[in-house]
Design a protein around this motif. Structure first.
Motif, PDB file in Angstrom:
ATOM      1  N   GLU A   1     -29.908 -30.506 -43.399  1.00  8.32           N
ATOM      2  CA  GLU A   1     -29.570 -29.262 -42.699  1.00  8.32           C
ATOM      3  C   GLU A   1     -28.271 -29.424 -41.913  1.00  8.32           C
ATOM      4  O   GLU A   1     -27.385 -28.547 -41.967  1.00  8.32           O
ATOM      5  N   ASP A   2     -28.123 -30.520 -41.187  1.00  7.40           N
ATOM      6  CA  ASP A   2     -26.884 -30.770 -40.432  1.00  7.40           C
ATOM      7  C   ASP A   2     -25.685 -30.863 -41.364  1.00  7.40           C
ATOM      8  O   ASP A   2     -24.583 -30.392 -41.028  1.00  7.40           O
TER       9      ASP A   2
ATOM     10  N   VAL B   1     -24.620 -27.435 -42.282  1.00  7.91           N
ATOM     11  CA  VAL B   1     -23.896 -26.808 -41.169  1.00  7.91           C
ATOM     12  C   VAL B   1     -22.429 -27.224 -41.199  1.00  7.91           C
ATOM     13  O   VAL B   1     -21.522 -26.388 -41.104  1.00  7.91           O
ATOM     14  N   ASP B   2     -22.174 -28.524 -41.341  1.00 11.79           N
ATOM     15  CA  ASP B   2     -20.793 -29.005 -41.368  1.00 11.79           C
ATOM     16  C   ASP B   2     -20.027 -28.407 -42.543  1.00 11.79           C
ATOM     17  O   ASP B   2     -18.854 -27.998 -42.397  1.00 11.79           O
TER      18      ASP B   2
ATOM     19  N   SER C   1     -33.989 -25.482 -45.081  1.00 11.53           N
ATOM     20  CA  SER C   1     -32.796 -26.117 -44.512  1.00 11.53           C
ATOM     21  C   SER C   1     -31.588 -25.202 -44.629  1.00 11.53           C
ATOM     22  O   SER C   1     -30.781 -25.090 -43.695  1.00 11.53           O
TER      23      SER C   1
ATOM     24  N   TYR D   1     -31.622 -21.906 -44.847  1.00 12.16           N
ATOM     25  CA  TYR D   1     -31.786 -20.770 -43.947  1.00 12.16           C
ATOM     26  C   TYR D   1     -31.460 -21.154 -42.513  1.00 12.16           C
ATOM     27  O   TYR D   1     -30.761 -20.423 -41.799  1.00 12.16           O
ATOM     28  N   ARG D   2     -31.942 -22.310 -42.088  1.00  8.19           N
ATOM     29  CA  ARG D   2     -31.678 -22.758 -40.718  1.00  8.19           C
ATOM     30  C   ARG D   2     -30.187 -23.030 -40.507  1.00  8.19           C
ATOM     31  O   ARG D   2     -29.634 -22.714 -39.448  1.00  8.19           O
ATOM     32  N   ALA D   3     -29.538 -23.612 -41.522  1.00 11.38           N
ATOM     33  CA  ALA D   3     -28.095 -23.851 -41.418  1.00 11.38           C
ATOM     34  C   ALA D   3     -27.324 -22.538 -41.362  1.00 11.38           C
ATOM     35  O   ALA D   3     -26.321 -22.422 -40.647  1.00 11.38           O
ATOM     36  N   CYS D   4     -27.791 -21.536 -42.108  1.00 11.86           N
ATOM     37  CA  CYS D   4     -27.154 -20.213 -42.048  1.00 11.86           C
ATOM     38  C   CYS D   4     -27.276 -19.616 -40.649  1.00 11.86           C
ATOM     39  O   CYS D   4     -26.303 -19.067 -40.110  1.00 11.86           O
ATOM     40  N   LYS D   5     -28.445 -19.704 -40.052  1.00 15.67           N
ATOM     41  CA  LYS D   5     -28.638 -19.172 -38.696  1.00 15.67           C
ATOM     42  C   LYS D   5     -27.698 -19.856 -37.712  1.00 15.67           C
ATOM     43  O   LYS D   5     -27.140 -19.206 -36.806  1.00 15.67           O
ATOM     44  N   ARG D   6     -27.509 -21.157 -37.882  1.00 11.89           N
ATOM     45  CA  ARG D   6     -26.677 -21.914 -36.951  1.00 11.89           C
ATOM     46  C   ARG D   6     -25.187 -21.626 -37.123  1.00 11.89           C
ATOM     47  O   ARG D   6     -24.400 -21.879 -36.214  1.00 11.89           O
ATOM     48  N   THR D   7     -24.807 -21.090 -38.277  1.00  9.54           N
ATOM     49  CA  THR D   7     -23.383 -20.863 -38.543  1.00  9.54           C
ATOM     50  C   THR D   7     -23.028 -19.390 -38.728  1.00  9.54           C
ATOM     51  O   THR D   7     -21.887 -19.065 -39.063  1.00  9.54           O
TER      52      THR D   7
END
Length: 416
Positions: free
Chosen positions: A200-201, A204-205, A228, A230-236
């Protein structure tokens, strides 16, 4: 209880294990070899009674990956096929979109801990962490003997707590442990695979570093990976874009905590080949079911810098027509070996022709060697038999003197 491994003592994929006790037989998995064709009869295991009605009582599937279920079409309609309830729903959902898929009709479904009885055999499924959703280890008891088949499992996914539970409170008195060894030869003995949280991290990068659309080439049936993404999309600040197939698979999990097509931050794009299939099969309710967040080519083109698409090769023509690929980056999030196969090479060539860089972000669906050693020590079987591995000869040094290397097609006794 006697055991015969039809394939898997020296091979990853195509796993199938036959058990016999008191004149009755049971089959665990009926998989397609990784390089196999389901219609190639030379790759079919020699198992009597697959048509049903004899002393073969049932086929029990550990999970839904093709290398464990890809030859289930050989089972006749009279043979019960047992699998996890969510596994059956996912197979049914995929069948609409995957041309060579097969869904058994005479099915028995189970959930965690719900014991099944087939003649003298009692089968208890144990939910495990794996890249396939609804995957199980299988405890089989007959004639006072206890065999544990690990199926495929790992400790570093989003359900890693299931592995730790198994280590902390394993089934006791195991006569034979059939232990998968997929990671042998792929990873140093003391190394572990990245966790799903680390993947997931990584997403994000990569999303931050991508000007246009992020094309995440991951399996829609790898539910951990979709989470993973979906969570990366939310974070970015990106939107996760699914096609209709992925939306159906996610719905089939029956898990309200898994991202769904009507969630905020999710969009559904129906490519041309899926629209044709829906029209041909008359399954218009699928589009209606996932219509809340549906987008069309012009909307997809307008959001390229804010989109991460769950990508497969067949989507490229739609993305070309919508002019969505400027500044795009492809992220390969599957086993790297697939890129060495003809379909993988064709994808890499098509991406290169469009000047789309291809980056990797993936972790294994299988346990690292240190985790396998922890599991084997916790279970402490009387004998440990390698399965689902290319390197059985390495097991004795890793797991100790109770390792017995068997050969495909060889009958042996759990008490021997």
């Amino acid at each position: 209880m006697r055991v015969r491994i039809h394939r898997g003592t020296r091979e990853i994929g195509g796993t199938s294990v036959e058990l016999e006790h008191d004149g009755s037989r049971l089959l665990l998995d009926l998989g397609l070899p990784l390089d196999g064709d389901p219609d190639d009869t030379s790759r079919h295991p020699a198992i009597d009674g697959l048509v049903g009605g004899g002393d073969l009582l049932a086929l029990v599937l550990s999970h839904g990956h093709r290398d464990h279920v890809g030859l289930t079409h050989l089972a006749g309609p009279d043979l019960p096929v047992a699998m996890g309830a969510a596994t059956l729903r996912i197979l049914q959902a995929a069948a609409t979109f995957v041309p060579d898929s097969y869904v058994p009709t005479n099915t028995v479904t189970f959930i965690e801990g719900g014991a099944l009885t087939f003649g003298p055999f009692t089968v208890t499924p144990i939910l495990v962490d794996h890249s396939a959703y609804d995957a199980y280890a299988l405890l089989v008891e007959a004639g006072g003997q206890r065999l544990l088949y690990s199926g495929d499992l790992r400790a570093h996914g989003r359900k890693g707590a299931l592995f730790e539970r198994l280590v902390r409170d394993p089934p006791r008195g195991i006569d034979t442990l059939l232990l998968e060894g997929s990671s042998l030869g792929r990873l140093d003995d003391d190394r572990t695979f990245p966790s799903e949280a680390e993947i997931e991290d990584r997403f994000v990068d990569l999303f931050v570093d991508t000007e246009g659309m992020a094309l995440a080439a991951a399996s829609a049936q790898n539910i951990d990976r979709v989470v993973s993404l979906y969570r990366a999309c939310k974070r970015t600040g990106r939107t996760l874009v699914l096609d209709l197939y992925a939306a159906e698979v996610l719905a089939a999990t029956g898990n309200p905590r898994i991202p769904q097509s009507d969630w905020p931050g999710v969009a559904v794009f129906v490519p041309q080949h899926q629209r044709v299939r829906i029209k041909r099969t008359g399954r218009f309710e699928l589009i209606e079911r996932h219509g809340a967040n549906r987008i069309f080519p012009e909307q997809l083109a307008a959001m390229v810098s804010r989109a991460a698409l769950l990508f497969r090769h067949s989507l490229l023509p739609d993305l070309d027509r919508a002019e969505c690929l400027a500044g795009a980056r492809a992220i390969w999030s599957q086993w790297a070996g697939y890129l060495d196969q003809p379909r993988g090479r064709a994808l890499a060539d098509d991406l290169a022709a469009r000047a789309i860089p291809l980056t990797h972000a993936h972790t294994s669906g299988h346990a690292s060697i240190p985790d396998l050693k922890r599991l084997a020590a916790a279970i402490a079987p009387r004998q440990l038999v390698p399965v689902h591995t290319f390197m059985p000869e390495r097991f004795p040094a890793l797991f100790g003197p109770n390792v017995t290397i068997r050969e495909d097609g060889q009958w042996w006794d759990t008490a021997a």
